[in-house]
Design an enzyme around this catalytic site. Structure first.
Site, mmCIF file in Angstrom:
data_model
loop_
_atom_site.group_PDB
_atom_site.id
_atom_site.type_symbol
_atom_site.label_atom_id
_atom_site.label_comp_id
_atom_site.label_asym_id
_atom_site.label_seq_id
_atom_site.Cartn_x
_atom_site.Cartn_y
_atom_site.Cartn_z
ATOM 1 N N ILE A 1 0.831 -1.197 0.000
ATOM 2 C CA ILE A 1 0.000 0.000 0.000
ATOM 3 C C ILE A 1 0.870 1.254 0.000
ATOM 4 O O ILE A 1 1.975 1.253 0.553
ATOM 5 C CB ILE A 1 -0.965 -0.024 1.210
ATOM 6 C CG1 ILE A 1 -2.117 0.955 1.044
ATOM 7 C CG2 ILE A 1 -0.226 0.179 2.516
ATOM 8 C CD1 ILE A 1 -3.269 0.723 2.020
ATOM 9 N N CYS A 2 0.379 2.296 -0.658
ATOM 10 C CA CYS A 2 1.000 3.616 -0.611
ATOM 11 C C CYS A 2 -0.130 4.627 -0.455
ATOM 12 O O CYS A 2 -1.185 4.298 0.087
ATOM 13 C CB CYS A 2 1.867 3.884 -1.850
ATOM 14 S SG CYS A 2 0.956 3.994 -3.400
ATOM 15 N N ARG A 3 0.039 5.836 -0.932
ATOM 16 C CA ARG A 3 -1.009 6.844 -0.776
ATOM 17 C C ARG A 3 -2.196 6.571 -1.682
ATOM 18 O O ARG A 3 -3.332 6.566 -1.253
ATOM 19 C CB ARG A 3 -0.443 8.242 -1.056
ATOM 20 C CG ARG A 3 -1.454 9.352 -0.865
ATOM 21 C CD ARG A 3 -0.783 10.724 -0.989
ATOM 22 N NE ARG A 3 -1.741 11.770 -0.719
ATOM 23 C CZ ARG A 3 -2.422 12.412 -1.667
ATOM 24 N NH1 ARG A 3 -2.243 12.104 -2.931
ATOM 25 N NH2 ARG A 3 -3.273 13.361 -1.341
ATOM 26 N N MET B 1 -3.843 4.246 0.766
ATOM 27 C CA MET B 1 -4.278 4.749 2.066
ATOM 28 C C MET B 1 -5.419 5.749 1.952
ATOM 29 O O MET B 1 -6.196 5.917 2.884
ATOM 30 C CB MET B 1 -3.096 5.378 2.821
ATOM 31 C CG MET B 1 -2.094 4.376 3.381
ATOM 32 S SD MET B 1 -2.794 3.217 4.595
ATOM 33 C CE MET B 1 -3.233 4.318 5.939
#
Length: 109
Positions: A60-62, A88
């Site tokens: 996961i990232c932004r 996120m």
């Protein structure tokens, strides 16, 4: 690209957060492992030590772009990895908890 929706994640799923330190400090998932994408190759061993041997790595990232790149790398290494669609931002929008390192409510930046 193997992908999973935030709503399909279960509480015990292994989560790898590849956002940068400043993003992580503002807020993250409670039990995620944090290895920034910019440090990922140098710190790859931390993932292999922490990840479940028979489980999947949810990256996961932004918003999903950086995590897609890391997911592709992991898949090339023979690791069962999937990109978390929407990152996120969708995690937070779905009402999933976002906390700081101190355990206080955080935010996604």
């Amino acid at each position: 690209m193997p992908t999973v929706e935030v709503t399909d994640l279960k509480d015990g799923d292994f989560l790898l957060d590849v956002r940068e330190d400043d993003e992580w400090q503002e807020g993250h998932a409670e039990r995620a492992l944090h290895i920034p994408m910019s440090d990922f190759v140098a710190r790859f061993g931390e993932l292999t030590e922490a990840a479940p041997q028979d489980g999947r790595v949810h990256v996961i990232c932004r918003s999903g772009g950086r995590s897609a790149q890391v997911t592709a790398y992991l898949v090339q290494q023979g690791i069962d990895a999937v990109n978390v669609a929407g990152g996120m931002q969708l995690w937070e929008a779905a009402g999933r908890p976002v906390i700081t390192d101190e355990g206080k409510p955080g935010q996604v930046v």
